[in-house]
Design a protein around this motif. Structure first.
Motif, PDB file in Angstrom:
ATOM      1  N   ASN A   1       0.959  -1.730   0.063  1.00  0.00           N
ATOM      2  CA  ASN A   1      -0.139   0.186  -0.389  1.00  0.00           C
ATOM      3  C   ASN A   1       0.784   1.207   0.222  1.00  0.00           C
ATOM      4  N   GLN A   2       2.532   1.251  -0.219  1.00  0.00           N
ATOM      5  CA  GLN A   2       3.081   2.509  -0.533  1.00  0.00           C
ATOM      6  C   GLN A   2       3.111   2.619  -1.718  1.00  0.00           C
ATOM      7  N   ASP A   3       4.183   3.846  -2.045  1.00  0.00           N
ATOM      8  CA  ASP A   3       4.406   4.113  -3.456  1.00  0.00           C
ATOM      9  C   ASP A   3       5.418   4.140  -3.908  1.00  0.00           C
ATOM     10  N   TYR A   4       5.716   3.538  -4.823  1.00  0.00           N
ATOM     11  CA  TYR A   4       6.971   2.727  -5.894  1.00  0.00           C
ATOM     12  C   TYR A   4       7.300   2.913  -6.775  1.00  0.00           C
ATOM     13  N   THR A   5       8.620   2.941  -7.255  1.00  0.00           N
ATOM     14  CA  THR A   5       7.861   2.712  -9.016  1.00  0.00           C
ATOM     15  C   THR A   5       9.635   2.086  -9.656  1.00  0.00           C
ATOM     16  N   LEU A   6       9.128   1.439 -10.304  1.00  0.00           N
ATOM     17  CA  LEU A   6      10.050   0.242 -11.128  1.00  0.00           C
ATOM     18  C   LEU A   6      10.746   1.052 -11.984  1.00  0.00           C
ATOM     19  N   GLU A   7      12.383   1.282 -12.113  1.00  0.00           N
ATOM     20  CA  GLU A   7      12.924   1.157 -13.195  1.00  0.00           C
ATOM     21  C   GLU A   7      13.539   0.387 -13.825  1.00  0.00           C
ATOM     22  N   LEU A   8      13.334   0.991 -15.207  1.00  0.00           N
ATOM     23  CA  LEU A   8      14.263   0.018 -15.660  1.00  0.00           C
ATOM     24  C   LEU A   8      15.664   0.492 -17.049  1.00  0.00           C
ATOM     25  N   GLN A   9      16.411   0.134 -17.015  1.00  0.00           N
ATOM     26  CA  GLN A   9      17.529   1.037 -17.857  1.00  0.00           C
ATOM     27  C   GLN A   9      17.668   0.382 -18.462  1.00  0.00           C
ATOM     28  N   PHE A  10      18.388   0.811 -20.000  1.00  0.00           N
ATOM     29  CA  PHE A  10      18.346  -0.332 -20.816  1.00  0.00           C
ATOM     30  C   PHE A  10      19.684   0.538 -21.630  1.00  0.00           C
ATOM     31  N   ASP A  11      20.416   0.169 -22.461  1.00  0.00           N
ATOM     32  CA  ASP A  11      21.371   0.104 -23.380  1.00  0.00           C
ATOM     33  C   ASP A  11      21.701  -0.764 -25.229  1.00  0.00           C
TER      34      ASP A  11
ATOM     35  N   GLN B   1      17.054   3.840 -28.673  1.00  0.00           N
ATOM     36  CA  GLN B   1      18.065   3.542 -29.236  1.00  0.00           C
ATOM     37  C   GLN B   1      18.969   4.133 -27.947  1.00  0.00           C
ATOM     38  N   GLY B   2      20.377   3.712 -27.749  1.00  0.00           N
ATOM     39  CA  GLY B   2      21.171   4.472 -26.620  1.00  0.00           C
ATOM     40  C   GLY B   2      21.049   4.146 -25.505  1.00  0.00           C
ATOM     41  N   SER B   3      20.821   5.084 -24.323  1.00  0.00           N
ATOM     42  CA  SER B   3      20.528   4.958 -23.180  1.00  0.00           C
ATOM     43  C   SER B   3      19.103   5.058 -22.820  1.00  0.00           C
ATOM     44  N   VAL B   4      18.807   4.068 -22.967  1.00  0.00           N
ATOM     45  CA  VAL B   4      17.094   4.296 -22.437  1.00  0.00           C
ATOM     46  C   VAL B   4      16.403   4.168 -20.847  1.00  0.00           C
ATOM     47  N   THR B   5      15.923   4.722 -20.646  1.00  0.00           N
ATOM     48  CA  THR B   5      15.336   4.326 -19.036  1.00  0.00           C
ATOM     49  C   THR B   5      13.955   4.726 -19.042  1.00  0.00           C
ATOM     50  N   ILE B   6      13.403   3.528 -18.605  1.00  0.00           N
ATOM     51  CA  ILE B   6      11.875   3.521 -18.218  1.00  0.00           C
ATOM     52  C   ILE B   6      11.482   3.630 -16.808  1.00  0.00           C
ATOM     53  N   ARG B   7      10.410   4.186 -16.731  1.00  0.00           N
ATOM     54  CA  ARG B   7      10.326   4.168 -14.903  1.00  0.00           C
ATOM     55  C   ARG B   7       8.229   3.597 -15.277  1.00  0.00           C
ATOM     56  N   PHE B   8       7.444   2.633 -14.323  1.00  0.00           N
ATOM     57  CA  PHE B   8       6.687   2.574 -14.300  1.00  0.00           C
ATOM     58  C   PHE B   8       6.279   2.866 -13.663  1.00  0.00           C
ATOM     59  N   ARG B   9       5.260   3.642 -12.613  1.00  0.00           N
ATOM     60  CA  ARG B   9       4.541   3.904 -11.428  1.00  0.00           C
ATOM     61  C   ARG B   9       3.304   3.127 -10.474  1.00  0.00           C
ATOM     62  N   LEU B  10       4.501   2.738  -9.745  1.00  0.00           N
ATOM     63  CA  LEU B  10       3.101   1.586  -8.421  1.00  0.00           C
ATOM     64  C   LEU B  10       2.213   2.268  -7.472  1.00  0.00           C
ATOM     65  N   ASP B  11       1.912   2.531  -7.620  1.00  0.00           N
ATOM     66  CA  ASP B  11       0.824   3.955  -6.628  1.00  0.00           C
ATOM     67  C   ASP B  11      -0.325   3.122  -5.819  1.00  0.00           C
ATOM     68  N   GLY B  12       0.477   3.320  -4.175  1.00  0.00           N
ATOM     69  CA  GLY B  12      -0.352   2.464  -3.603  1.00  0.00           C
ATOM     70  C   GLY B  12      -0.193   0.486  -3.677  1.00  0.00           C
ATOM     71  N   LEU B  13       1.014   0.061  -4.080  1.00  0.00           N
ATOM     72  CA  LEU B  13       1.393  -0.882  -4.149  1.00  0.00           C
ATOM     73  C   LEU B  13       0.588  -1.620  -3.841  1.00  0.00           C
ATOM     74  N   PRO B  14      -0.226  -2.633  -4.245  1.00  0.00           N
ATOM     75  CA  PRO B  14      -1.523  -3.639  -4.343  1.00  0.00           C
ATOM     76  C   PRO B  14      -1.269  -4.856  -3.757  1.00  0.00           C
ATOM     77  N   LEU B  15      -0.028  -5.483  -4.103  1.00  0.00           N
ATOM     78  CA  LEU B  15       0.363  -6.848  -3.876  1.00  0.00           C
ATOM     79  C   LEU B  15       0.890  -7.614  -2.210  1.00  0.00           C
ATOM     80  N   ALA B  16      -0.310  -8.727  -1.820  1.00  0.00           N
ATOM     81  CA  ALA B  16      -0.640  -8.818  -0.657  1.00  0.00           C
ATOM     82  C   ALA B  16       1.057  -9.692  -0.806  1.00  0.00           C
ATOM     83  N   PRO B  17       1.541  -9.194   1.193  1.00  0.00           N
ATOM     84  CA  PRO B  17       3.012  -9.919   1.661  1.00  0.00           C
ATOM     85  C   PRO B  17       3.535 -11.268   0.491  1.00  0.00           C
ATOM     86  N   GLY B  18       4.537 -11.388   0.387  1.00  0.00           N
ATOM     87  CA  GLY B  18       4.647 -12.193  -0.196  1.00  0.00           C
ATOM     88  C   GLY B  18       6.047 -12.105  -1.543  1.00  0.00           C
ATOM     89  N   LEU B  19       6.602 -13.140  -1.953  1.00  0.00           N
ATOM     90  CA  LEU B  19       7.417 -13.352  -2.744  1.00  0.00           C
ATOM     91  C   LEU B  19       6.716 -13.014  -4.546  1.00  0.00           C
TER      92      LEU B  19
END
Length: 421
Positions: A289-299, A337-355
């Motif tokens: 239930n907290q806010d996070y960002t999933l960040e991907l960096q490509f070359d 092309q080149g260096s690319v960064t992509i960010r997905f916002r995960l507001d209020g992470l709704p996933l139950a505790p677990g792996l």
């Protein structure tokens, strides 16, 4: 204290890759003669090399234990089961079995194709060392479980794969072996029959005196049935212990689990993937239930036209929970092309505790093959957090995903509105 029902000591099994060999004297002589003729004719004999399917494996299994055997494809699970079932002999080491063994390793194991279902039930029982009266006593129960009554006197060579499995499992489970060995062959059956088989194995496991060795890639079934587990990796035993302990070690990326695997590439590389919290700090233990960002960096040294990027989140049992995609979030296919960064916002992470685990892929728009696919790119474990206004923490008892983010309660004379903070 009773001795273990299965003792395995320094077990090893070697195969010769590239060798067309046989186990009988005639087959070996024919192979030898063929190679001599080829060499005499100036041809080169095919190269051979050793492949160790099992290496120095040692363990014991107690009577009445239900053991899950897990590991990646090629880890040596099926080879171990074949040795325990006496289908093949080990190259080195020893196996001691104290009881009758019944195994279901592949469709039709132990069946004679020309004999009917009825005859094969008696044949299998006889192989197990049972008397005819014992088999007759369980006969109707076997036929009812297999659901093949109208085809009972039909030669099994005319059975479908599903019918084969139903009868084979029914025979293996109902003729009361001391040790029951079941491989993933159950996956051939339909979902209803699989559930039926799982229920039967659960009944066997709770009886307390029969030992079951069960191979599956479905961690839910392993958890549900097994009291302990063995983890194999490249023919070696890397973990033995309680079911939850071994599964967690396997899924968290311990030696022997599915390590990060990259498919494709073509000049594109995933340089980094991480979760960051609202303060910009990286974490692998996000809180529900907290806010996070999933960040991907490509070359991308080689440009990818009309690219679309996906991040798929799976739970510990491999079930797809969510697919994050650039196109789905309103970003049209673009030039990566080149260096690319992509960010997905995960507001209020709704996933139950677990792996959870993340798979990352890049596709060209309207193409089916990925330019890049990175399996198990990131593992993270969601931590519980108190629910607003309650003392309890949200956990898996409430499901994997919390869907409702607000609620309205109508109450005379007024209306109370509860919304996301």
């Amino acid at each position: 204290m009773r001795p273990p029902i299965i003792e395995i000591s320094n077990l090893s099994k070697r195969y010769r890759l590239g060798m067309i060999g046989g186990n009988t004297l005639r087959e070996r002589l024919e192979h030898f003669w063929e190679q001599r003729v080829r060499r005499g004719a100036g041809s080169h004999a095919p190269s051979t090399r050793d492949f160790w399917a099992l290496r120095d494996l040692s363990c014991t299994i107690a009577r009445g234990e239900v053991v899950g055997l897990i590991g990646r494809n090629g880890a040596g699970k099926s080879t171990l089961l074949k040795i325990l079932s006496r289908i093949t002999e080990p190259t080195r080491g020893e196996v001691r079995l104290r009881g009758r063994v019944s195994s279901l390793l592949e469709v039709g194991t132990g069946f004679h194709p020309e004999l009917s279902g009825r005859e094969n039930i008696y044949l299998n029982g006889t192989i197990l060392g049972m008397k005819r009266a014992e088999i007759t006593r369980r006969f109707d129960e076997i036929v009812e479980f297999a659901e093949i009554g109208e085809f009972l006197d039909t030669p099994v060579k005319r059975y479908s794969s599903g019918m084969y499995v139903r009868l084979a499992f029914a025979v293996a489970a109902h003729l009361e072996p001391d040790i029951l060995i079941v491989d993933e062959v159950l996956a051939v059956g339909d979902q209803k029959f699989q559930e039926k088989c799982i229920g039967k194995m659960h009944d066997i496991s709770t009886a307390g005196d029969r030992t079951v060795i069960f191979v599956s890639h479905h961690m839910g079934n392993i958890r549900r049935l097994c009291t302990s587990a063995l983890l194999l990796h490249k023919g070696r035993l890397v973990r033995q212990g309680g079911t939850e302990e071994v599964i967690r070690y396997y899924l968290e990326g311990g030696r022997g689990s599915d390590q990060t695997v990259t498919v494709g590439g073509n000049g594109v590389e995933l340089r980094r993937i991480h979760l960051t919290d609202s303060a910009g700090d990286g974490t692998t233990s996000p809180v529900f239930n907290q806010d996070y960002t999933l960040e991907l960096q490509f070359d991308a040294s080689t440009p990818v036209r009309n690219a679309t990027v996906f991040a798929e989140i799976e739970d510990a049992m491999g079930v797809l929970i969510s697919q994050l995609g650039t196109t789905e979030e309103g970003v049209h296919p673009f030039l990566l092309q080149g260096s690319v960064t992509i960010r997905f916002r995960l507001d209020g992470l709704p996933l139950a505790p677990g792996l959870y685990r993340t798979r990352v892929s890049i596709y060209r728009w309207f193409e089916n093959e990925p330019v890049l696919e990175v399996q198990n790119a990131l593992a993270f474990e969601v931590q519980p957090a108190p629910i607003a206004g309650a003392l309890a923490s949200y956990d898996r008892a409430y499901g994997l995903v919390r869907l409702a983010r607000g609620v309205t309660v109508e109450q005379s004379p007024g209306v109370v509105s509860v919304t996301k903070a």
